[in-house]
Enzyme design. Structure first.
Site, PDB file in Angstrom:
ATOM      1  CG  HIS A  30      -2.225   0.662   1.019  1.00  0.00           C
ATOM      2  ND1 HIS A  30      -3.240   0.076   0.307  1.00  0.00           N
ATOM      3  CD2 HIS A  30      -2.694   1.878   1.411  1.00  0.00           C
ATOM      4  CE1 HIS A  30      -4.281   0.880   0.282  1.00  0.00           C
ATOM      5  NE2 HIS A  30      -3.977   1.988   0.936  1.00  0.00           N
ATOM      6  N   GLY A  90      -5.256   5.443  -4.530  1.00  0.00           N
ATOM      7  CA  GLY A  90      -5.079   4.862  -5.859  1.00  0.00           C
ATOM      8  C   GLY A  90      -4.289   3.578  -5.909  1.00  0.00           C
ATOM      9  CG  ASN A  91      -2.040   2.176  -2.600  1.00  0.00           C
ATOM     10  OD1 ASN A  91      -0.832   2.128  -2.772  1.00  0.00           O
ATOM     11  ND2 ASN A  91      -2.606   3.049  -1.773  1.00  0.00           N
ATOM     12  N   GLY A  92      -5.251   0.505  -5.413  1.00  0.00           N
ATOM     13  CA  GLY A  92      -5.983  -0.530  -6.131  1.00  0.00           C
ATOM     14  C   GLY A  92      -5.892  -0.352  -7.629  1.00  0.00           C
ATOM     15  CB  VAL A 117      -1.189   1.762  -8.909  1.00  0.00           C
ATOM     16  CG1 VAL A 117       0.241   1.368  -9.292  1.00  0.00           C
ATOM     17  CG2 VAL A 117      -1.368   3.269  -9.050  1.00  0.00           C
ATOM     18  NE  ARG A 159      -8.794  -2.435  -9.722  1.00  0.00           N
ATOM     19  CZ  ARG A 159      -8.971  -2.069  -8.454  1.00  0.00           C
ATOM     20  NH1 ARG A 159      -8.729  -2.936  -7.478  1.00  0.00           N
ATOM     21  NH2 ARG A 159      -9.376  -0.855  -8.144  1.00  0.00           N
ATOM     22  CE1 TYR A 208     -10.469  -3.693  -2.785  1.00  0.00           C
ATOM     23  CE2 TYR A 208     -12.801  -3.647  -3.334  1.00  0.00           C
ATOM     24  CZ  TYR A 208     -11.528  -3.137  -3.473  1.00  0.00           C
ATOM     25  OH  TYR A 208     -11.304  -2.070  -4.307  1.00  0.00           O
TER      26      TYR A 208
END
Length: 210
Positions: free
Chosen positions: A35, A40-42, A44, A46, A78
């Site tokens: 993380h 925006g981690n998700g 990036v 993906r 998740y």
């Protein structure tokens, strides 16, 4: 966190000992666990799936949209990630990830076949027409949004000739007017039947901050 990212990059750079999709599933999970960003981690993470596939030349074009499966199965996505952290359920996560790849590969193939069928239908309908409209049709399957200037440049015709071609396809209901934009009021046309092949429930909903 920097140390964790360094470890992530080192593991990614090592000579592969695992199958490609297993490695990508693990890299995706590890990145989300680190993380590294405030937001925006998700997204990036993906995006990294696509980049890693292309880096390994597993895809000749970005046609495998795994994020659509994650979006359609958002809660399970998740839960699977969280259960790896809390319960060590890595096998369940890998199975979920591989299922996502399989489903989206089948989906991509089906869309590609439908696009080919639609293009051949358009070409057949124009087979007796003495016009350069078939060339415009081919343009639409490369980019379903076009302008007269693009047609003019691609086909080396006059602006009026380009407009006539676009309007001829509009009369067949293969093109619709999108509107005029920009300082010069450039008019855009789009191919609704082509875009419709991408506009269904498998497309992801707007993503929330992660």
């Amino acid at each position: 966190m920097i140390e964790n990212l360094d470890d992530w990059e080192t593991w990614h750079a090592r000579p592969p000992r695992l199958p490609l999709l297993i490695r990508i599933a693990l890299l995706h999970y590890q990145f989300l666990t680190i993380h590294p960003f405030r937001d925006g981690n998700g997204r990036v993470g993906r995006m990294l799936i696509q980049l890693l596939l292309e880096e390994e030349r597993a895809l000749s074009a970005p046609l495998l949209y795994v994020s659509a499966y994650f979006a359609a199965n958002r809660t399970e996505y998740y839960d699977r990630l969280q259960n790896v952290r809390e319960k060590g359920e890595i096998q369940e996560w890998l199975q979920f990830f591989l299922t996502a790849v399989h489903v989206q590969a089948e989906d991509g193939l089906a869309r590609a076949l439908h696009l080919l069928e639609l293009r051949e239908k358009y070409r057949a309908d124009l087979s007796g027409v003495r016009s350069r409209a078939p060339e415009v049709v081919d343009m639409l399957f490369e980019n379903p949004v076009v302008t007269a200037a693009q047609v003019q440049l691609q086909l080396n015709v006059s602006n009026q000739g380009a407009l006539n071609l676009l309007r001829s396809l509009e009369r067949r209901h293969w093109l619709s007017t999108l509107g005029s934009f920009g300082r010069g009021g450039t008019k855009f046309w789009y191919a609704p039947q082509v875009l419709q092949l991408f506009d269904d429930e498998s497309r992801p909903a707007p993503e929330e901050s992660e």
